[in-house]
Design an enzyme around this catalytic site. Structure first.
Site, PDB file in Angstrom:
ATOM      1  N   GLY A  11      14.220  18.576   3.348  1.00  0.00           N
ATOM      2  CA  GLY A  11      13.293  17.677   2.668  1.00  0.00           C
ATOM      3  C   GLY A  11      12.216  17.159   3.603  1.00  0.00           C
ATOM      4  N   CYS A 151      11.036   2.624   3.463  1.00  0.00           N
ATOM      5  CA  CYS A 151       9.678   2.609   4.007  1.00  0.00           C
ATOM      6  C   CYS A 151       8.902   1.354   3.603  1.00  0.00           C
ATOM      7  CB  CYS A 151       8.936   3.869   3.580  1.00  0.00           C
ATOM      8  SG  CYS A 151       8.905   4.173   1.790  1.00  0.00           S
ATOM      9  N   ASN A 312       5.019   6.484   5.765  1.00  0.00           N
ATOM     10  CA  ASN A 312       6.335   6.347   5.153  1.00  0.00           C
ATOM     11  C   ASN A 312       7.364   7.328   5.702  1.00  0.00           C
ATOM     12  OD1 ASN A 312       4.396   8.054   3.512  1.00  0.00           O
ATOM     13  ND2 ASN A 312       6.330   8.717   2.595  1.00  0.00           N
TER      14      ASN A 312
END
EC number: 1.2.1.38
Length: 345
Positions: A11, A151, A312
């Site tokens: 990911g 984040c 983030n």
């Protein structure tokens, strides 16, 4: 060299972990897992890593068989699933750094309220240090279990906590958070197709985003949070509207930030009267581990706009995790995190 494994490495967060750890001078990445890409090279889903590694993905089911190959586990695994497997993960490595949301909140009932399922391993929660070095460095140094904050929570906490600690805020805090599309992950579904996302400013959490609970937990402030997806790919910006206590002025606010972050390598106070980037802007932080915080005060209403911005995927995730690794091992915190961001970008 410290040997590390990245679980859930295909990911966006997993890819950033690989990027940072492959460039870390005291770390060797020995294992990267992915069920979907098992047996394939990691530079397939992460083309930016071409030429930097020949590593191939390991099937997660073989992680236990490879336990003699790593010392530290980084978990870039899904919320709600990680807690069920955490006892296994803890048995496989001396140290575990978790980037899921499952061990961030200290109260299992608060977790259930914000994640929609009961916590299945509440007895493990107290063993995790909060992975935010600016406020939890001492705990991180002595912990083999670290939970990295979300984040938007990281940006909000770093922006608000100096003022909370100094007693400069009273009443409810309104947090307006904006985030780029990478925050939804690599398997975000139809809502994040280009045709749906491009040009949109989608309010995907009108109230009670799960990071709201993290900010409240860390600051002690009553927080109401809205989250909006914007067209950027990377970046988080939080706008926090606060009421100031009597006697709190611009000088007191600036002093609170300076005292809190004077010696911090990755937090910068950005609050200027003029200029194109006079308040924190995530665009120039892309790829870096910095969080910029700033403020603007309305003297007439005794309120302030407090701003936090970061990438983030880096300070909001993988970079913070690597910074925690550095703290835990007594290394300079900038190791592997020297990239400053780009301008123009």
């Amino acid at each position: 060299m410290l040997r590390v494994a990245v679980v859930g490495a295909s990911g966006y967060i997993g890819g950033e972990l690989l990027r940072l750890l492959l460039g870390h001078p005291r770390v060797t990445v020995t294992v990267a897992t992915s069920g979907r890409h098992a047996g394939k090279r990691v530079d397939g889903p992460h083309p930016n890593l071409r030429g930097t590694t020949d590593l191939t993905f390991l099937d997660p089911g073989r992680l236990a068989a490879a336990k003699d190959q790593y010392d530290v586990l980084f978990l870039a695994t899904p919320h709600k699933e990680t807690m069920g497997r955490m006892p296994e993960y803890l048995s496989l490595a001396d140290q575990v750094i978790d980037l899921s949301g499952d061990f961030r909140l200290r109260d299992p009932q608060v977790y259930e309220r914000h994640y929609g399922v009961p916590h299945t391993a509440p007895e493990l929660i107290p063993g995790f240090a909060t992975g935010l070095p600016e406020w939890h460095r001492k705990e991180i140094r002595g912990s083999d279990r670290i939970s990295v904050p979300g984040c938007m929570a990281t940006a909000g906490v770093l922006a608000l906590r100096p003022l909370s600690e100094a007693g400069l805020i009273h009443g409810e805090v309104q947090v307006d958070a904006r985030t780029g599309s990478s925050g939804s992950g690599v398997s975000a579904g139809s809502a994040n197709l280009h045709a749906e996302r491009s040009g949109a400013m989608r309010i995907f959490a009108p109230n009670s985003h799960r990071h709201q609970a993290e900010i409240t937990q860390a600051t002690g402030l009553p927080v109401r949070m809205t989250a909006t997806g914007v067209e950027a790919v990377r970046g988080v910006q939080v706008l926090c509207r606060v009421s100031l206590t009597d006697g709190a002025d611009e000088r007191a606010v600036r002093r609170a930030y300076r005292e809190a972050y004077a010696d911090e390598p990755f937090v910068r106070v950005v609050a200027q009267k003029r200029g194109l980037y006079r308040l924190p802007e995530p665009k120039i932080l892309s790829g870096s581990n910095y969080c910029d915080v700033g403020f603007d005060i309305d003297e007439e209403s005794r309120t302030a706009l407090v701003v936090g911005a970061l990438d983030n995927l880096v300070k909001g995730g993988s970079g913070n995790a690597v910074q925690c690794l550095n703290v835990r091992h007594g290394w300079p915190e900038r190791l592997g995190l020297e990239f400053t961001g780009l301008h123009p970008n």
